[in-house]
Design a protein around this motif. Structure first.
Motif, mmCIF file in Angstrom:
data_model
loop_
_atom_site.group_PDB
_atom_site.id
_atom_site.type_symbol
_atom_site.label_atom_id
_atom_site.label_comp_id
_atom_site.label_asym_id
_atom_site.label_seq_id
_atom_site.Cartn_x
_atom_site.Cartn_y
_atom_site.Cartn_z
ATOM 1 N N PHE A 49 0.544 -1.117 0.000
ATOM 2 C CA PHE A 49 -0.244 0.196 -0.540
ATOM 3 C C PHE A 49 0.954 1.364 -0.182
ATOM 4 O O PHE A 49 2.037 1.122 1.053
ATOM 5 C CB PHE A 49 -1.144 0.154 1.499
ATOM 6 C CG PHE A 49 -0.992 0.472 2.263
ATOM 7 C CD1 PHE A 49 -0.354 0.901 3.311
ATOM 8 C CD2 PHE A 49 0.204 -0.669 3.285
ATOM 9 C CE1 PHE A 49 0.309 1.214 4.560
ATOM 10 C CE2 PHE A 49 0.918 -1.605 4.452
ATOM 11 C CZ PHE A 49 0.606 0.420 5.486
ATOM 12 N N VAL A 50 0.822 2.897 -0.582
ATOM 13 C CA VAL A 50 1.179 3.655 -0.614
ATOM 14 C C VAL A 50 1.389 4.326 0.188
ATOM 15 O O VAL A 50 -0.437 4.143 1.302
ATOM 16 C CB VAL A 50 0.608 4.434 -2.004
ATOM 17 C CG1 VAL A 50 0.742 5.565 -1.410
ATOM 18 C CG2 VAL A 50 0.738 3.706 -3.132
ATOM 19 N N ALA A 51 1.789 4.942 1.051
ATOM 20 C CA ALA A 51 1.442 5.901 2.164
ATOM 21 C C ALA A 51 2.954 5.805 3.022
ATOM 22 O O ALA A 51 4.053 6.429 2.344
ATOM 23 C CB ALA A 51 1.358 4.426 3.714
ATOM 24 N N ASP A 52 2.985 7.556 3.545
ATOM 25 C CA ASP A 52 3.485 8.612 3.814
ATOM 26 C C ASP A 52 3.819 7.981 4.979
ATOM 27 O O ASP A 52 2.574 8.106 6.047
ATOM 28 C CB ASP A 52 2.664 9.928 3.534
ATOM 29 C CG ASP A 52 3.712 10.680 4.035
ATOM 30 O OD1 ASP A 52 5.268 10.875 5.010
ATOM 31 O OD2 ASP A 52 3.967 11.885 3.905
ATOM 32 N N ILE A 53 5.047 8.442 5.650
ATOM 33 C CA ILE A 53 4.740 8.041 7.084
ATOM 34 C C ILE A 53 4.766 9.128 8.358
ATOM 35 O O ILE A 53 4.277 8.467 9.436
ATOM 36 C CB ILE A 53 7.345 8.023 7.461
ATOM 37 C CG1 ILE A 53 6.551 7.389 8.826
ATOM 38 C CG2 ILE A 53 7.199 9.158 7.607
ATOM 39 C CD1 ILE A 53 8.627 6.871 9.744
ATOM 40 N N PHE A 54 4.347 9.874 8.155
ATOM 41 C CA PHE A 54 3.793 11.310 8.383
ATOM 42 C C PHE A 54 2.123 10.859 8.289
ATOM 43 O O PHE A 54 1.485 11.431 8.835
ATOM 44 C CB PHE A 54 4.504 12.105 7.895
ATOM 45 C CG PHE A 54 5.388 12.279 8.510
ATOM 46 C CD1 PHE A 54 6.203 12.363 9.838
ATOM 47 C CD2 PHE A 54 6.361 12.853 7.652
ATOM 48 C CE1 PHE A 54 7.306 12.759 9.957
ATOM 49 C CE2 PHE A 54 7.850 13.180 8.034
ATOM 50 C CZ PHE A 54 8.184 13.082 8.832
ATOM 51 N N LYS A 55 1.339 10.187 7.462
ATOM 52 C CA LYS A 55 0.014 10.769 7.039
ATOM 53 C C LYS A 55 -0.488 9.220 6.919
ATOM 54 O O LYS A 55 -1.011 8.252 5.905
ATOM 55 C CB LYS A 55 -0.091 11.157 5.872
ATOM 56 C CG LYS A 55 -0.240 12.277 6.148
ATOM 57 C CD LYS A 55 -0.223 13.226 4.735
ATOM 58 C CE LYS A 55 0.621 14.308 5.085
ATOM 59 N NZ LYS A 55 0.563 15.215 3.384
ATOM 60 N N TYR A 56 -0.066 7.909 7.503
ATOM 61 C CA TYR A 56 -0.216 6.309 8.055
ATOM 62 C C TYR A 56 -1.600 6.504 7.703
ATOM 63 O O TYR A 56 -3.007 6.566 8.554
ATOM 64 C CB TYR A 56 0.469 5.731 9.191
ATOM 65 C CG TYR A 56 1.012 4.642 8.539
ATOM 66 C CD1 TYR A 56 1.526 4.398 7.356
ATOM 67 C CD2 TYR A 56 0.809 2.952 8.817
ATOM 68 C CE1 TYR A 56 3.117 3.833 7.181
ATOM 69 C CE2 TYR A 56 1.615 1.898 8.508
ATOM 70 C CZ TYR A 56 2.664 2.284 7.395
ATOM 71 O OH TYR A 56 3.122 1.474 7.472
ATOM 72 N N PRO A 57 -2.445 4.891 6.927
ATOM 73 C CA PRO A 57 -3.921 5.078 6.596
ATOM 74 C C PRO A 57 -4.387 4.477 7.689
ATOM 75 O O PRO A 57 -3.685 3.807 8.723
ATOM 76 C CB PRO A 57 -3.933 4.403 5.304
ATOM 77 C CG PRO A 57 -2.234 3.501 5.493
ATOM 78 C CD PRO A 57 -1.971 4.284 5.599
ATOM 79 N N GLN A 58 -5.745 4.529 7.801
ATOM 80 C CA GLN A 58 -6.619 3.623 9.538
ATOM 81 C C GLN A 58 -6.001 2.687 9.218
ATOM 82 O O GLN A 58 -6.372 2.105 8.372
ATOM 83 C CB GLN A 58 -7.479 4.651 9.135
ATOM 84 C CG GLN A 58 -8.063 5.583 9.888
ATOM 85 C CD GLN A 58 -7.455 6.079 11.268
ATOM 86 O OE1 GLN A 58 -6.903 5.623 11.719
ATOM 87 N NE2 GLN A 58 -9.382 5.871 11.939
ATOM 88 N N GLY A 59 -6.311 1.660 10.259
ATOM 89 C CA GLY A 59 -6.365 0.469 10.582
ATOM 90 C C GLY A 59 -4.672 -0.209 10.129
ATOM 91 O O GLY A 59 -4.926 -1.554 10.353
ATOM 92 N N GLU A 61 -1.676 0.971 11.628
ATOM 93 C CA GLU A 61 -1.117 1.708 12.841
ATOM 94 C C GLU A 61 -0.677 1.041 13.520
ATOM 95 O O GLU A 61 0.672 0.822 14.573
ATOM 96 C CB GLU A 61 -1.841 2.738 13.492
ATOM 97 C CG GLU A 61 -2.731 2.952 12.788
ATOM 98 C CD GLU A 61 -3.856 3.123 12.748
ATOM 99 O OE1 GLU A 61 -4.653 2.295 13.221
ATOM 100 O OE2 GLU A 61 -5.027 4.072 12.415
ATOM 101 N N THR A 62 -0.936 -0.488 13.895
ATOM 102 C CA THR A 62 -0.004 -1.719 14.317
ATOM 103 C C THR A 62 0.665 -2.616 14.002
ATOM 104 O O THR A 62 -0.101 -3.140 12.888
ATOM 105 C CB THR A 62 -1.571 -2.551 15.775
ATOM 106 O OG1 THR A 62 -2.531 -2.721 15.032
ATOM 107 C CG2 THR A 62 -1.993 -0.682 16.250
#
Length: 83
Positions: A49-59, A61-62
């Motif tokens: 998945f595409v993600a920025d360390i400062f704007k991580y997608p919901q779900g 995080e763990t």
């Protein structure tokens, strides 16, 4: 965060097929590299998945384990300043 081209994720998936691996990168273009390698190796335990360390997608995080391949600032400095 910067999983592409996927060397560590792919190796881990081959060594431990029982694990569910999430691999993310900020760049969709670079993420395509790991997706190509996943298909080539026929691995079904890696999700990308595409993600920025400062704007991580919901779900997302763990996790039980997080592997970060952070750049070494000192190595970059040595590359810029010849000794």
């Amino acid at each position: 965060m910067a999983a592409a081209p996927g060397g560590k994720s792919l190796t881990l998936a081959c060594l431990r097929p029982d694990l569910k691996i999430w691999a993310s990168d900020i760049s969709p273009q670079r993420l395509r590299l790991i997706e190509q390698n996943i298909r080539r190796l026929r691995l079904d335990t890696i999700s990308t998945f595409v993600a920025d360390i400062f704007k991580y997608p919901q779900g997302k995080e763990t996790a039980d384990l997080v592997i970060i391949d952070a750049p070494a600032p000192r190595a970059a400095l040595c590359a810029k300043i010849p000794i």
